[in-house]
Scaffold this active site. Structure first.
Site, short mmCIF file in Angstrom:
data_model
loop_
_atom_site.label_atom_id
_atom_site.label_comp_id
_atom_site.label_asym_id
_atom_site.label_seq_id
_atom_site.Cartn_x
_atom_site.Cartn_y
_atom_site.Cartn_z
CB SER A 1 -0.87 0.18 1.34
OG SER A 1 -2.05 -0.96 1.03
N GLY B 1 -4.37 -2.33 -0.96
CA GLY B 1 -3.61 -1.83 -1.96
C GLY B 1 -3.31 -0.29 -1.89
N GLY C 1 -2.85 3.65 -3.62
CA GLY C 1 -3.46 4.71 -4.48
C GLY C 1 -4.97 4.82 -4.48
CG ASN D 1 -0.72 2.18 4.49
OD1 ASN D 1 -0.72 3.31 4.33
ND2 ASN D 1 0.14 1.41 3.94
CB CYS E 1 -7.16 -1.09 3.12
SG CYS E 1 -6.28 0.34 3.06
CG HIS F 1 -4.76 -3.02 7.21
ND1 HIS F 1 -4.22 -3.84 6.18
CD2 HIS F 1 -4.65 -1.79 6.75
CE1 HIS F 1 -4.12 -2.89 5.08
NE2 HIS F 1 -4.16 -1.91 5.58
CD GLU G 1 -4.08 -7.06 7.21
OE1 GLU G 1 -3.62 -6.15 6.62
OE2 GLU G 1 -5.57 -6.99 7.22
CD GLN H 1 -9.94 3.57 -0.05
OE1 GLN H 1 -9.21 3.76 -0.87
NE2 GLN H 1 -9.29 3.84 1.22
#
Length: 381
Positions: free
Chosen positions: A45, A219, A221, A288, A246, A331, A333, A250
């Site tokens: 990411s 991921g 961007g 993140n 994440c 996250h 995880e 979106q």
């Protein structure tokens, strides 16, 4: 060796180089984690970004291959207050500086990271350039001014080929938009039969894999840079249970008709408080991301907000009101960070079992036989 960090507003930081002898440009961001710098470095990411660690001492426990979250780091630079050259950890295989040199990533230390962080918080993230060369500042500024930030990070970090991690449990198709290893680790730990597919896999290609559920990974961007993923999700919505994390969160929101926007300086760290609205319980989460789902765009969809950020009230979780599908911005995880929210993987598997019970499907062998029969008839024509 001297290293310099130049921001697009003209601010110049001069420090010491501890990574590769190189010049790289990227979006300058900051992470508030005290530990976990290796997982931060190897999180896809961060592709295309220059990462600043707010904790002053970095590198003291070295690097070990077992803690990588991807096969290699994708960051464009690493900024710290103090770099520890000699790690003190029995698991360490080599130092932070050695890892950066191995992958051609410049690092800069001995600068005022507190000042840099305060600037990013006040003005927002901005372009920056790290160099170990001796170019004139005017030349560097011109180069930085005409440069553009990357928009193809997902394609750069995703797997290019389908691969599987066999298990005896539910078959999960993990769509890799730049997935951390932790997601696969959590699914396989629960016995799932995981098939990892590239970012541009179509809905029809996923159907052929006869999944029980679909996991949308994290991921890098802007989610609007991958419209084909939004199309794929919208086509599969309602057919299979879906869990987004994440960037996957979106993309799930966009597929349901909501909208996203860029945050001023994003959420990056392992200590972000998130409130679960159904229980009023607060979870400390690892995050993140630089984008968020617009709150005002949700009421016009079939989505409900399940979690909010206790710091800035941004949306941290969504669920579909009709279909078995939900997502979180953070996250579960972890890696690095707390594992408070790993229960979400268990909820995903329970959602799959409930969906299968209420919607019995043909055995996979029957689906495969029908597919092969159709292909044979097509070949005979």
């Amino acid at each position: 060796m001297q290293a310099r960090l130049l921001l697009e507003d003209g601010t110049l930081f001069t420090g010491l180089s501890f990574g590769a002898d190189a010049q790289m440009m990227g979006e300058v961001v900051f992470n508030t984690g005290i530990t976990g710098y290796q997982e931060v470095l190897s999180d896809p990411s961060y592709c295309g970004q220059i990462v600043t660690m707010t904790y002053p001492l970095i590198g003291n426990y070295g690097i070990t291959r077992d803690d990588f979250e991807a096969v290699r780091p994708y960051i464009h630079g690493f900024v710290v207050r103090r770099h520890e050259e000699v790690p003190s950890n029995w698991r360490a295989q080599y130092s932070l500086g050695q890892m950066l040199k191995e992958y051609g990533i410049p690092g800069i230390s001995d600068i005022d990271t507190r000042m840099l962080t305060r600037k990013l918080r006040h003005y927002g993230t901005m372009k920056g350039l790290i160099t170990t060369g001796n170019e004139r500042i005017e030349e560097l500024a011109e180069r930085l001014n005409i440069s553009k930030l990357m928009t193809d990070q997902v394609a750069r970090t995703s797997t290019q080929h389908l691969f599987s991690s066999p298990g005896e449990g539910e078959r999960i198709v993990l769509v890799d938009f730049g997935a951390k290893s932790g997601i696969l680790r959590e699914l396989t730990k629960r016995g799932c039969d995981v098939v990892v597919v590239p970012h541009n896999t179509t809905a029809e290609e996923i159907r052929r894999l006869a999944p029980d559920g679909i996991q949308l990974s994290n991921g890098p961007g802007d989610p609007k840079d991958v419209p084909y993923a939004v199309k794929m999700i919208s086509e599969l919505l309602g057919e299979y249970p879906i869990f987004g994390i994440c960037l996957g969160h979106q993309l799930f929101a966009l597929a349901c008709g909501a909208d996203t926007t860029k945050l001023k300086f994003g959420h990056r760290g392992g200590n972000h408080p998130v409130k679960e609205l159904s229980t009023n319980r607060c979870y400390i989460t690892s995050q993140n991301h630089g984008y968020t789902v617009l709150e005002e765009s949700v009421p016009d969809t079939q989505l409900s907000v399940t979690h909010i950020n206790n710091n800035d009230r941004t949306i941290e979780g969504l669920k579909h009101n009709t279909f078995p599908a939900f997502s979180v911005q953070y996250h579960p995880e972890a890696a690095p960070g707390p594992y408070d929210s790993s229960y979400l993987f268990d909820e995903f598997l329970q959602m799959i079992r409930t969906h299968k019970k209420n919607n019995p499907q043909k055995p996979r062998q029957a689906v495969l036989s029908e597919t092969l029969k159709g292909e044979l008839q097509y070949a005979q024509k």
